[in-house]
Design a protein around this motif. Structure first.
Motif, PDB file in Angstrom:
ATOM      1  N   MET A 257       0.850  -1.183   0.000  1.00 37.40           N
ATOM      2  CA  MET A 257       0.000   0.000   0.000  1.00 37.40           C
ATOM      3  C   MET A 257       0.888   1.236   0.000  1.00 37.40           C
ATOM      4  N   ALA A 258       0.909   1.970  -1.124  1.00 39.07           N
ATOM      5  CA  ALA A 258       1.859   3.070  -1.254  1.00 39.07           C
ATOM      6  C   ALA A 258       1.213   4.454  -1.218  1.00 39.07           C
ATOM      7  N   ARG A 259      -0.110   4.516  -1.085  1.00 44.91           N
ATOM      8  CA  ARG A 259      -0.755   5.826  -1.044  1.00 44.91           C
ATOM      9  C   ARG A 259      -0.538   6.496   0.315  1.00 44.91           C
ATOM     10  N   ALA A 260      -0.341   7.809   0.285  1.00 43.62           N
ATOM     11  CA  ALA A 260      -0.085   8.559   1.509  1.00 43.62           C
ATOM     12  C   ALA A 260      -1.373   8.728   2.309  1.00 43.62           C
TER      13      ALA A 260
ATOM     14  N   LEU B 112      -9.587  11.736  10.964  1.00 37.26           N
ATOM     15  CA  LEU B 112      -8.682  11.027  11.858  1.00 37.26           C
ATOM     16  C   LEU B 112      -9.104  11.251  13.297  1.00 37.26           C
ATOM     17  N   GLU B 113      -9.146  10.175  14.077  1.00 36.72           N
ATOM     18  CA  GLU B 113      -9.414  10.308  15.501  1.00 36.72           C
ATOM     19  C   GLU B 113      -8.128  10.676  16.242  1.00 36.72           C
ATOM     20  N   GLU B 114      -7.010  10.225  15.713  1.00 38.52           N
ATOM     21  CA  GLU B 114      -5.704  10.549  16.268  1.00 38.52           C
ATOM     22  C   GLU B 114      -4.693  10.531  15.133  1.00 38.52           C
ATOM     23  N   GLU B 115      -3.505  11.038  15.378  1.00 35.67           N
ATOM     24  CA  GLU B 115      -2.493  11.105  14.328  1.00 35.67           C
ATOM     25  C   GLU B 115      -2.117   9.710  13.850  1.00 35.67           C
ATOM     26  N   VAL B 116      -1.995   9.570  12.532  1.00 34.95           N
ATOM     27  CA  VAL B 116      -1.705   8.281  11.929  1.00 34.95           C
ATOM     28  C   VAL B 116      -0.334   8.315  11.258  1.00 34.95           C
ATOM     29  N   HIS B 117       0.498   7.331  11.545  1.00 34.82           N
ATOM     30  CA  HIS B 117       1.794   7.181  10.882  1.00 34.82           C
ATOM     31  C   HIS B 117       1.752   5.868  10.100  1.00 34.82           C
ATOM     32  N   LEU B 118       1.843   5.960   8.800  1.00 40.05           N
ATOM     33  CA  LEU B 118       1.752   4.766   7.969  1.00 40.05           C
ATOM     34  C   LEU B 118       2.672   4.917   6.763  1.00 40.05           C
ATOM     35  N   PRO B 119       3.912   4.457   6.870  1.00 43.21           N
ATOM     36  CA  PRO B 119       4.839   4.562   5.744  1.00 43.21           C
ATOM     37  C   PRO B 119       4.384   3.675   4.592  1.00 43.21           C
ATOM     38  N   PRO B 120       4.723   4.035   3.362  1.00 42.92           N
ATOM     39  CA  PRO B 120       4.334   3.205   2.215  1.00 42.92           C
ATOM     40  C   PRO B 120       4.982   1.825   2.291  1.00 42.92           C
ATOM     41  N   SER B 121       4.277   0.829   1.786  1.00 40.66           N
ATOM     42  CA  SER B 121       4.813  -0.535   1.777  1.00 40.66           C
ATOM     43  C   SER B 121       4.389  -1.236   0.495  1.00 40.66           C
TER      44      SER B 121
ATOM     45  N   HIS C 198      -5.477  -6.920 -13.631  1.00 40.21           N
ATOM     46  CA  HIS C 198      -4.344  -7.433 -14.379  1.00 40.21           C
ATOM     47  C   HIS C 198      -3.583  -8.411 -13.481  1.00 40.21           C
ATOM     48  N   VAL C 199      -3.032  -9.456 -14.079  1.00 38.71           N
ATOM     49  CA  VAL C 199      -2.215 -10.435 -13.361  1.00 38.71           C
ATOM     50  C   VAL C 199      -0.852 -10.470 -14.033  1.00 38.71           C
ATOM     51  N   GLU C 200       0.185 -10.033 -13.300  1.00 38.06           N
ATOM     52  CA  GLU C 200       1.526  -9.921 -13.882  1.00 38.06           C
ATOM     53  C   GLU C 200       2.544 -10.647 -13.007  1.00 38.06           C
ATOM     54  N   SER C 201       3.441 -11.380 -13.642  1.00 37.70           N
ATOM     55  CA  SER C 201       4.505 -12.050 -12.897  1.00 37.70           C
ATOM     56  C   SER C 201       5.515 -11.011 -12.416  1.00 37.70           C
ATOM     57  N   VAL C 202       6.003 -11.211 -11.197  1.00 33.00           N
ATOM     58  CA  VAL C 202       6.985 -10.296 -10.603  1.00 33.00           C
ATOM     59  C   VAL C 202       8.128 -11.121 -10.027  1.00 33.00           C
ATOM     60  N   GLY C 203       9.190 -10.435  -9.603  1.00 32.44           N
ATOM     61  CA  GLY C 203      10.365 -11.117  -9.075  1.00 32.44           C
ATOM     62  C   GLY C 203      10.127 -11.762  -7.722  1.00 32.44           C
ATOM     63  N   ARG C 204      10.939 -12.780  -7.427  1.00 24.65           N
ATOM     64  CA  ARG C 204      10.743 -13.541  -6.197  1.00 24.65           C
ATOM     65  C   ARG C 204      11.268 -12.831  -4.949  1.00 24.65           C
ATOM     66  N   ASP C 205      11.805 -11.629  -5.107  1.00 22.95           N
ATOM     67  CA  ASP C 205      12.228 -10.863  -3.933  1.00 22.95           C
ATOM     68  C   ASP C 205      11.060 -10.555  -3.005  1.00 22.95           C
ATOM     69  N   VAL C 206       9.850 -10.569  -3.561  1.00 22.20           N
ATOM     70  CA  VAL C 206       8.680 -10.268  -2.738  1.00 22.20           C
ATOM     71  C   VAL C 206       8.481 -11.322  -1.648  1.00 22.20           C
ATOM     72  N   GLY C 207       9.098 -12.480  -1.802  1.00 23.85           N
ATOM     73  CA  GLY C 207       8.983 -13.523  -0.803  1.00 23.85           C
ATOM     74  C   GLY C 207       9.798 -13.267   0.453  1.00 23.85           C
ATOM     75  N   ASN C 208      10.593 -12.204   0.459  1.00 26.20           N
ATOM     76  CA  ASN C 208      11.408 -11.855   1.619  1.00 26.20           C
ATOM     77  C   ASN C 208      10.958 -10.496   2.140  1.00 26.20           C
ATOM     78  N   VAL C 209      10.476 -10.443   3.381  1.00 26.01           N
ATOM     79  CA  VAL C 209       9.913  -9.204   3.921  1.00 26.01           C
ATOM     80  C   VAL C 209      10.961  -8.104   4.069  1.00 26.01           C
ATOM     81  N   ARG C 210      12.230  -8.457   3.985  1.00 26.77           N
ATOM     82  CA  ARG C 210      13.273  -7.422   4.070  1.00 26.77           C
ATOM     83  C   ARG C 210      13.309  -6.570   2.808  1.00 26.77           C
TER      84      ARG C 210
ATOM     85  N   ASN D 156      11.445  -4.229   0.270  1.00 26.56           N
ATOM     86  CA  ASN D 156      10.238  -3.402   0.272  1.00 26.56           C
ATOM     87  C   ASN D 156      10.497  -2.134  -0.530  1.00 26.56           C
ATOM     88  N   SER D 157      10.164  -2.178  -1.806  1.00 29.57           N
ATOM     89  CA  SER D 157      10.370  -1.043  -2.689  1.00 29.57           C
ATOM     90  C   SER D 157       9.462  -1.186  -3.902  1.00 29.57           C
TER      91      SER D 157
END
Length: 243
Positions: A1-4, A16-25, A217-229, A231-232
């Protein structure tokens, strides 16, 4: 989820009920924080709010939050019966915004190919979800972390392949389940805190899956997504499938 956060507030006309911090992922994993949109009755009227919740619903009766890792999804066919979800289904429904989601396909041997499923028009998705509050008995009243907000996403059978859209054949080849997406009108009904018929709401969101998913759309992507470290934005870049 990359939307601000600001973009989400504007898109869903939420506060917002309180301040929200949510970096893109670009690689959200179970128990990670995700945005949710919900409506609450305040002074007799519905108020729409954006919150941050842990992905993996923790029922109020749970002894510890560990159960949430097994509750990232709720099967729409049984959501009204399962103790973990049935109370939330009546009064704690939410929308879970996303840009898309990943699915894996088994290849030869142990090899798996990840795929990124997303709308074809570059718009975001919004999934039907549930939320729950869990009180940590180890923390005192007023202590940070005393209350945990968590969420689960409803799923349904993957729409069968048909002449109206080629995407359903691809989705069926990936998995027999899909997270339930909602259009704007369905989301309004789903979030309505005045709604009194949860069974009708389940039928409503299930009936809308095929229409919303028709342009995915269904698109093949790289297997780096299998590692949570990892994130880009590179994670959702299409690559040639392994098989």
């Amino acid at each position: 989820m990359a939307r601000a956060v600001g973009d989400l507030l504007a898109e869903f006309d939420a506060g917002l009920e309180e301040e929200v911090h949510l970096p893109p992922s670009w690689n959200v994993a179970p128990t990670d924080d995700v945005p949710i949109v919900l409506e609450r009755l305040i002074d007799g009227g519905p108020v729409r709010q954006l919150h941050v919740a842990r992905w993996g619903l923790v029922p109020s009766w749970a002894k510890d939050p560990g159960i949430g890792a097994r509750m990232i999804n709720a099967r729409s066919e049984t959501v009204l019966e399962k103790p973990a979800f049935r109370k939330a289904m009546k009064s704690r429904r939410c929308a879970v915004p996303a840009d898309g989601y990943y699915e894996w396909k088994q290849g030869a041997g142990k090899a798996k190919q990840p795929y990124y499923v997303h709308p074809g028009n570059s718009a975001g998705l919004v999934f039907a979800g549930l939320y729950e509050w869990w009180k940590d008995p180890s923390k005192a009243e007023g202590e940070p972390g005393r209350w945990m907000l968590s969420t689960s996403i409803l799923t349904a059978d993957t729409p069968p392949p048909g002449a109206e859209s080629t995407v359903f054949g691809k989705l069926t080849a990936l998995h027999d389940r899909v997270p339930i997406p909602m259009d704007a009108a369905t989301m309004e009904s789903w979030l309505d805190p005045h709604a009194q018929d949860p069974a009708a709401l389940v039928d409503l969101v299930r009936a809308g899956v095929k229409g919303v998913a028709a342009d995915w759309h269904v698109e093949s992507v790289g297997r780096d997504v299998g590692n949570v470290r990892h994130n880009s934005p590179e994670l959702i870049r299409p690559v040639e499938a392994l098989f």
